[in-house]
Design a protein around this motif. Sequence first.
Motif, PDB file in Angstrom:
ATOM      1  N   UNK A   1       2.078 -34.053 -22.490  1.00 62.77           N
ATOM      2  CA  UNK A   1       2.120 -35.236 -23.258  1.00 62.77           C
ATOM      3  C   UNK A   1       3.247 -36.413 -21.355  1.00 62.77           C
ATOM      4  N   UNK A   2       3.975 -35.046 -21.301  1.00 67.19           N
ATOM      5  CA  UNK A   2       5.218 -35.320 -20.885  1.00 67.19           C
ATOM      6  C   UNK A   2       5.169 -35.476 -19.348  1.00 67.19           C
ATOM      7  N   UNK A   3       4.760 -36.636 -18.180  1.00 71.15           N
ATOM      8  CA  UNK A   3       4.938 -37.033 -17.410  1.00 71.15           C
ATOM      9  C   UNK A   3       5.848 -35.951 -16.263  1.00 71.15           C
ATOM     10  N   UNK A   4       5.687 -35.606 -14.735  1.00 69.92           N
ATOM     11  CA  UNK A   4       5.892 -34.592 -14.031  1.00 69.92           C
ATOM     12  C   UNK A   4       7.359 -35.269 -13.785  1.00 69.92           C
ATOM     13  N   UNK A   5       7.833 -34.200 -13.294  1.00 72.82           N
ATOM     14  CA  UNK A   5       9.767 -34.800 -13.203  1.00 72.82           C
ATOM     15  C   UNK A   5       9.554 -34.133 -11.964  1.00 72.82           C
TER      16      UNK A   5
ATOM     17  N   UNK B   1       9.035 -40.387 -16.543  1.00 73.69           N
ATOM     18  CA  UNK B   1       8.597 -41.738 -17.622  1.00 73.69           C
ATOM     19  C   UNK B   1       8.056 -42.891 -16.432  1.00 73.69           C
ATOM     20  N   UNK B   2       6.582 -43.337 -16.950  1.00 71.48           N
ATOM     21  CA  UNK B   2       6.501 -45.050 -16.059  1.00 71.48           C
ATOM     22  C   UNK B   2       5.315 -44.415 -14.737  1.00 71.48           C
TER      23      UNK B   2
ATOM     24  N   UNK C   1       9.070 -51.756  -9.634  1.00 65.26           N
ATOM     25  CA  UNK C   1       8.064 -50.764 -10.365  1.00 65.26           C
ATOM     26  C   UNK C   1       8.790 -50.798 -11.714  1.00 65.26           C
ATOM     27  N   UNK C   2       7.947 -50.521 -12.665  1.00 64.88           N
ATOM     28  CA  UNK C   2       7.711 -50.040 -14.142  1.00 64.88           C
ATOM     29  C   UNK C   2       8.576 -49.391 -14.346  1.00 64.88           C
ATOM     30  N   UNK C   3       9.163 -48.463 -13.341  1.00 60.33           N
ATOM     31  CA  UNK C   3      10.417 -46.900 -13.474  1.00 60.33           C
ATOM     32  C   UNK C   3      11.315 -48.329 -13.518  1.00 60.33           C
ATOM     33  N   UNK C   4      11.388 -49.151 -12.921  1.00 57.64           N
ATOM     34  CA  UNK C   4      13.033 -49.431 -12.737  1.00 57.64           C
ATOM     35  C   UNK C   4      13.188 -49.343 -11.244  1.00 57.64           C
TER      36      UNK C   4
END
Length: 563
Positions: A32-36, A349-350, A434-437
């Motif tokens: 449930x955690x996106x990749x770093x 995130x995102x 982008x949505x991640x800022x």
Amino acid sequence: MSRLGNIWKNPDGRVITLLALWLAVNLLQSGFTELADDEAYYVMFAEKLEWGYFDHPPMTALLIWLGTHIFGGEFGVRFFFTLLQPAYLWILWKLVRPERASAEDGSLFAVIAAATLMLQLYGFLAVPDAPLMFSASLYLLAFDRFCKSGRYSWAFLGFAMALMAYSKYHGALLVLFSICVNPRLLRRPQLYLAGLLAAVLIIPHLFWQYNHDWASFAYHLSGRNATFEFSYLTDYIANMLVVFNPLLVPVFCQAWHESEPHDELHRTLRWLPVLFISFFMLSSCRGYVQPQWVIVASFGILYVMFCYVRSHPRTRRYVMWTGLITIVLVMILRIEMMFNPLDIRYEIFDNETSYPALARAADGRPVIFNGHYAVAAKYRYYAGAEAFCEPKINYRTHQWQFRDDDSRFEGREVLVMCDTGEMPSAADRDSIVLPNGEVYHWFIDSGYHPVRLVNVKFSDIPKTVRSGDVLDMELVLENPYSREIAIGDSLSLVMVWKYGRFDCMEYDMKCGVILPAHGTAAISTSFELPTELSGRKYDVGFALERTGYTHWFNGKALGVEVK
């Protein structure tokens, strides 16, 4: 129920139960955690299994390759890394377990481990630290048997050494430190047999390094160097307090002072934190030190604290309550990492919405990222689109230099990501939020022609020079591409004087030449050393520079000191 109750009352059973619970949480976190950023970069390694990679040995890539072929997605990327943590903690428990351990001792061991923030974060991330910790635990187990003269223990020791070498190069420090605090082991011939076996087992990796100009060793030994900044030291000290839990650090210091190891293994465990932390504190004088580099010290911290706290009831109550409070806070952080209810802008995130949005803007064109090697890999992972990362002379090079993506983009229209101040004046440019800022600016290159593989040979620079000296040089430029390359207008030949990791001076050689396809050209030129170069040692070479693109040395650099 009675059987479960018996397991819980048994110290080994309690440790297994708590580690299994920790594993379940990590598996949930993995999916449930996106990749770093770095994880996506290592996923790129796994696209093609090799005996080595620019930054690290091959174990990380192998584990990712296995996981993605079984499960896919972020869960597959991280699956085998999550399995390694309970395995190495179980091995450590068996090494430090008292002969008359109680079930409460099992709880204490698990709580101290879970309250160590370093182990929480690196219990599920797909990074080299997990295989390093597992192989280091095997080394400690083999070391204990070797010190007790176990039969064929030298072979186990040699195998563990090799496994650490294939996991992360920091494992060499564990071998060095374990011998330094037990120098009598140098008298045992079997130790050298273990070293010989390890050397034989890592021959494939050494052969890969040889074929790639020892790139990993050069990078880790000198490529990370930077000019000293006091913040490197203060940041390092602050990071050590945080990752080892500032509420427990005073307990460790008291425990270390009063501990009395009774054999070689426990002496090694006692000194690991001191030696690892001191070594990397000295390393902070030559560049920024990432806190996870000292993760092997966790073994010694757990050992020292566990042995001390279990026999001091008052301290035990403090550690248990502090540990449980830490675990609750960590669980809140884990929920944020999975679902981001606070809408934080961070690299985990995102991604699933941001990079496909960038791919839509690219509209089928390959994307050239300047210097952002991990972001380029993440774009490939989440957008499934073509990309390449040009190295950056005032930062670093990376695994992308061993790929041929840029050559496959020859002649195509590409998007080039760069800062607005670096864009060609007449470029077709645009930007996107982008949505991640993240904000990305790009220009369109209607006919992309890479020059990265052009090789500039030279050998007329002394190793020691003085400002004001005039260097007369003969350069030979080799063009591996199937097109001619014109140097002198939009493409310049610059002389690069690189000091440390970030400081770089470049001087345009003001020369024009046509490099024939698959041919060579010779240039006679000179350079007068300016006073601004005085008093430093540099990596000196040449590079082809064009507006809007970053670059690296074209060919090998030489070490030169300017008096």
